[in-house]
Enzyme design. Structure first.
Site: not given
Length: 490
Positions: A62, A64, A113, A118, A226, A410, A413, A456
Site C-alpha cells: 500500500g 502512504g 511485508k 500483501d 496503517h 518567532d 526571544c 540578539s
C-alpha cells in the site's frame, strides 16, 4: 473532536498516480508503467526484462509509506516497486505487470511485508508468474516487536526493517548471485531484525477526517504503520525514556524476537513516521547509540536516521535493530543508485566530537584575569550584585518575552535571553574578574556569544565589546551603578 485533515493534494483518489509522476520527474533513473490507474509500478529506467541479466528484486504494498517502496528503486536495491492505493495492497494484475517488466532469465525475488493482503496478492501473482515460466521466490518480512508472544495467526507485522532487507537483497542481486542465493540472504537478513514504533498522533488519510484517538499528552507504543492500535497508550515521556523502553522491548531475551546478545554487532535505524522533524529523530539517535553500547553491550556498526517507511503524516518514530556480521555490513555499504537510500552511511566513522579551538586571546590572558578573585573589592561586590540583579530580571521575564515576541516574530526571544542570562550567572561564579570592570564586561560578552544565537546574541556581544573598549580607553578602575544600569538598558 474530529476535523477535516489539511492536505496539499488535488483529488484524493489521484494521490498515488500523481506522486509517481512527480517521483519520476525528480529522478531520471526511474520510470513507470503506462497503466494508470489500475497498474501503478515504478521501475528502473536502465533495464528491461528481456535483457536483465541479474535477479530482479521487487517489493511494494500500500502507498502512504513514502519513500518506501518506490524511493528505493535503483541499481543495487529494488528493481521495481508495486504501488497500491493508500494503505491497500496492490492487485495481482499490477504485481504481475511489474514481474513481467523487469524479470529476465535469472528470475525475481518478491520481498513482502507480513500483512494478509500483501501476502495473498503477491503470493497469487508469484504463482501466476511461475505458470508463465518465470522463476520467482518470495521472502516475508515480519520485524515487529511491539506485541509479546503468542503472536497470533498473522504473526509479526512488517515494518521499517524491511528497507534493510531491500538493501541486502539488492546488493546480493547486483553482485550476480543466483535467485536461490539472493533469496537466502534476504530471508536470513529478515530473521536478524527487530522494530518497534511509538506514535504521538495517528495519521490522516487523504480526503478523510483527522482522528483524535490519541488525546493531548498521550503516546501510543507499537502503533502500526496503517494506524492499527498498538500495545499500549501511555503519558508522553522524554525521548530518553521512550528510547530506553523501546530498545528493551526489541532486545528482550524473554520474547527472543532477535538473536542479539551482549557482544553482538548491530545496525541501528531511527525511522520517522512522516510528521516528525529531523531534529527530533537525531535526538532519538543520540540517545539510542550510547544505550545500545553501554546498557546492552552492543557494538553499533552503522546508524541510519531519517524517514524510510512512514505512515503519511503520523508523528513519531520507530527503532530498528539488526544483528550484523561482515557480510551484512558489506551488503549495506555496497553502492546503490536508489534515490532515497542515505548517502555516506558507511563504516568510515571518525571520532564523534573533537575539542573546540580556543581563540589566541585566551591563551595570552593570565590566570588571574580568567578567574574569579578570591577576595572581591567593594567595587567588585557592587558589580556582582548589579550583574546578578540584571540577569535575574531577564530570567524572570523570559516567558513574557516569548509571548510578546510571538506576536511579531518567532516567539523565542525569551528563551534566547534566558540562555544568555543563565550563562552569565554561571560564568560569573567561576571566571569573571569582578575587580576589573572592563575585563568583566568583556567576559559577559563572551558568555553571551557562546550561548545566544540569532541576531540578539551578536548584538549584545557587540555592545559588550564597545563598553569594554570605552572602559579600557578611559582607564576606569571604579565602576558606578549608573554604568551597570546603562549596560543592561542597552
Amino acid at each position: 473532536m474530529a476535523f477535516q485533515g489539511k492536505k496539499l493534494i488535488n483529488d484524493p483518489n489521484d494521490v498515488v498516480t500523481e506522486f509517481i509522476e512527480g517521483l519520476v520527474e525528480t529522478y531520471p533513473g526511474l520510470q513507470y508503467l503506462d497503466g494508470f490507474p489500475e497498474v501503478k509500478v515504478v521501475l528502473r529506467a536502465d533495464i528491461t526484462g528481456s535483457t536483465h541479466d541479474k535477479v530482479a528484486v521487487i517489493s511494494g504494498g500500500g502507498s502512504g509509506h513514502e519513500p518506501a517502496h518506490a524511493g528505493f528503486v535503483g541499481e543495487g536495491m529494488l528493481t521495481a516497486a508495486i504501488c497500491g492505493d493508500v494503505f491497500a495492497s496492490p492487485p495481482v494484475d499490477s504485481i504481475l505487470a511489474g514481474i513481467r517488466a523487469v524479470t529476465g532469465p535469472m528470475g525475481c525475488l518478491l520481498i513482502v511485508k507480513n500483512y494478509t493482503g500483501d501476502r495473498l496478492n503477491f503470493g497469487l501473482a508469484a504463482e501466476q508468474a511461475k505458470s508463465e515460466g518465470y522463476k520467482v521466490e518470495m521472502v516475508i518480512v515480519g520485524d515487529d516487536c511491539a506485541l509479546p508472544p503468542p503472536r497470533g495467526i498473522a504473526g509479526r507485522r512488517g515494518l521499517a526493517g524491511t528497507v534493510l532487507v531491500h538493501k541486502v537483497a539488492g546488493a546480493a542481486a547486483a553482485s550476480g548471485l543466483s535467485l536461490s542465493a539472493v533469496a537466502a540472504e534476504a530471508k536470513r537478513a529478515s530473521e536478524l531484525i527487530g522494530t518497534m514504533g511509538v506514535a504521538l498522533s495517528v495519521c490522516t488519510l487523504p480526503g478523510q477526517v483527522t482522528s483524535d484517538r490519541l488525546g493531548h499528552g498521550k503516546m501510543e507504543l507499537g502503533l502500526g504503520i496503517h494506524g492499527e492500535p498498538g500495545a499500549a497508550v501511555a503519558d508522553l515521556q522524554p525521548v530518553d525514556v521512550i528510547v530506553s523502553h523501546v530498545l528493551k522491548q526489541i532486545l528482550s531475551l524473554e520474547t527472543n524476537y532477535v538473536p542479539i546478545t551482549r557482544g553482538s554487532r548491530v545496525v541501528l535505524m531511527i525511522n520517522g513516521l512522516g510528521g516528525t522533524p529531523v531534529m527530533e529523530l537525531m535526538i532519538a539517535t543520540g540517545k539510542a547509540v550510547p544505550r545500545l553500547q553501554l546498557e546492552h553491550g552492543l557494538a553499533v556498526e552503522r546508524v541510519y536516521t531519517g524517514s524510510f517507511m512512514t505512515s503519511l503524516d503520523m508523528a513519531g518514530f520507530s527503532i530498528t535493530v539488526m544483528k550484523a556480521n561482515e557480510e551484512i555490513l558489506n551488503r549495506l555499504d555496497a553502492p546503490t543508485k536508489a534515490p532515497c537510500w542515505p548517502v555516506g552511511a558507511d563504516g568510515n566513522r571518525p571520532p564523534a566530537k573533537i575539542p573546540v579551538p580556543l581563540p589566541p586571546s585566551l591563551s595570552t590572558k593570565s590566570d588571574e584575569t580568567l578567574s574569579r578573585p578570591e577576595q572581591l573589592s567593594s567595587q567588585g561586590y557592587l558589580l556582582e550584585v548589579a550583574i546578578e540583579a540584571g540577569a535575574t530580571a531577564v530570567i524572570n521575564l523570559s516567558d513574557s518575552l516569548n509571548e510578546w515576541d510571538s506576536k511579531v516574530g518567532d516567539g523565542d526571544c525569551g528563551s534566547t535571553m534566558f540562555r544568555g542570562a543563565t550563562a552569565i550567572m554561571e560564568d560569573m561564579k567561576k571566571y569573571y574578574p569582578l575587580n576589573d570592570p572592563a575585563e568583566t564586561v568583556n567576559e559577559i560578552g563572551s558568555s553571551i556569544r557562546r550561548v545566544m544565537g540569532g541576531t540578539s546574541g551578536i548584538l549584545y556581544d557587540i555592545f559588550c565589546k564597545a563598553a569594554y573598549a570605552q572602559l579600557k580607553a578611559k582607564g576606569k578602575s571604579v565602576i558606578m551603578p549608573m554604568h551597570c544600569e546603562m549596560g543592561w538598558s542597552s
